[in-house]
Design a protein around this motif. Structure first.
Motif, mmCIF file in Angstrom:
data_model
loop_
_atom_site.group_PDB
_atom_site.id
_atom_site.type_symbol
_atom_site.label_atom_id
_atom_site.label_comp_id
_atom_site.label_asym_id
_atom_site.label_seq_id
_atom_site.Cartn_x
_atom_site.Cartn_y
_atom_site.Cartn_z
ATOM 1 N N MET A 1 23.712 14.942 17.693
ATOM 2 C CA MET A 1 24.278 13.716 17.177
ATOM 3 C C MET A 1 23.345 13.108 16.126
ATOM 4 O O MET A 1 23.823 12.614 15.102
ATOM 5 C CB MET A 1 24.543 12.743 18.322
ATOM 6 N N GLN A 2 22.044 13.156 16.379
ATOM 7 C CA GLN A 2 21.068 12.604 15.418
ATOM 8 C C GLN A 2 21.163 13.310 14.069
ATOM 9 O O GLN A 2 20.950 12.702 13.032
ATOM 10 C CB GLN A 2 19.644 12.721 15.970
ATOM 11 N N ARG A 3 21.490 14.600 14.080
ATOM 12 C CA ARG A 3 21.576 15.364 12.834
ATOM 13 C C ARG A 3 22.900 15.118 12.113
ATOM 14 O O ARG A 3 22.962 15.056 10.894
ATOM 15 C CB ARG A 3 21.397 16.857 13.138
ATOM 16 N N ALA A 5 25.332 12.526 12.641
ATOM 17 C CA ALA A 5 25.844 11.165 12.465
ATOM 18 C C ALA A 5 25.491 10.516 11.124
ATOM 19 O O ALA A 5 26.346 9.823 10.554
ATOM 20 C CB ALA A 5 25.377 10.284 13.616
ATOM 21 N N PRO A 6 24.273 10.674 10.576
ATOM 22 C CA PRO A 6 23.958 9.951 9.339
ATOM 23 C C PRO A 6 24.936 10.196 8.195
ATOM 24 O O PRO A 6 25.347 9.251 7.510
ATOM 25 C CB PRO A 6 22.542 10.430 8.997
ATOM 26 N N VAL A 33 21.837 2.769 17.811
ATOM 27 C CA VAL A 33 20.778 3.764 17.610
ATOM 28 C C VAL A 33 20.651 4.194 16.162
ATOM 29 O O VAL A 33 19.641 4.790 15.778
ATOM 30 C CB VAL A 33 20.979 5.001 18.513
ATOM 31 N N LEU A 34 21.659 3.888 15.345
ATOM 32 C CA LEU A 34 21.617 4.296 13.945
ATOM 33 C C LEU A 34 22.465 3.344 13.120
ATOM 34 O O LEU A 34 23.573 2.977 13.534
ATOM 35 C CB LEU A 34 22.147 5.726 13.811
#
Length: 177
Positions: A1-3, A5-6, A33-34
């Motif tokens: 998800m961190q990779r 989502a941005p 979180v983002l």
């Protein structure tokens, strides 16, 4: 998800011109979180790391939408006070939240109009993993003067489409029966 989502958040900001957020459940609340900021001068202060309530935020209810009523109720009941946080526009007791949640589950998104604080509107949709479980929510929020009622359908469409894109990138989709 961190990779993944941005880029989805950036696409959403580019499309709508408003900040976009990724949130997850954290205890009895929601934590951002983002964030992807827009170029607009007037924006909400930094949300990353800030915990907000479940009942009076679009993200809170989008995250609760993946849970059974009993599980959602357990997260909403946090102590002795039966009155939940938010403005008078928000569902302020568990039965009212569950009623709103049933409607929002069926629609696939949540909208909170001046429920957490006056002047703020938010649209959120759940993000699902490979099992179909809700693991996060995508959200766009703005001042109500920039997002009047006639503009909400366009934002709903964009936020739901973005949540589906991110879900697909995570191998997810609709809940597994």
């Amino acid at each position: 998800m961190q990779r993944e989502a941005p880029s989805v958040l950036r696409e959403l900001v580019h499309q709508l011109g408003e900040p976009a957020y990724l949130t997850v459940l954290s205890g009895h609340g929601v934590v951002t979180v983002l964030t992807e900021r827009s170029s607009r001068g007037l924006q909400a202060h930094e949300w990353v790391g800030r915990t907000t309530p479940l009942n009076c935020t679009a993200t809170g209810r989008a995250l609760l939408s993946g849970l059974a009523d009993e599980e959602a109720e357990a997260l909403l009941v946090t102590g002795g006070d039966a009155r939940l946080p938010g403005t008078d526009a928000a569902p302020r007791d568990v039965p009212a939240v569950l009623e709103r949640l049933r409607t929002e589950r069926a629609r696939g998104y949540a909208v909170a109009v001046e429920e957490m604080e006056p002047g703020l509107i938010a649209v959120a949709a759940p993000v699902r993993d490979h099992r179909g479980d809700v693991v996060a929510a995508l959200n766009v929020s703005a001042p109500v003067f920039r997002l009047p009622p006639d503009a909400v359908p366009k934002v709903v469409e964009a936020v739901v489409a973005a949540s589906h894109r991110l879900s697909a990138r995570l191998g997810g989709g609709e809940p597994v029966a």
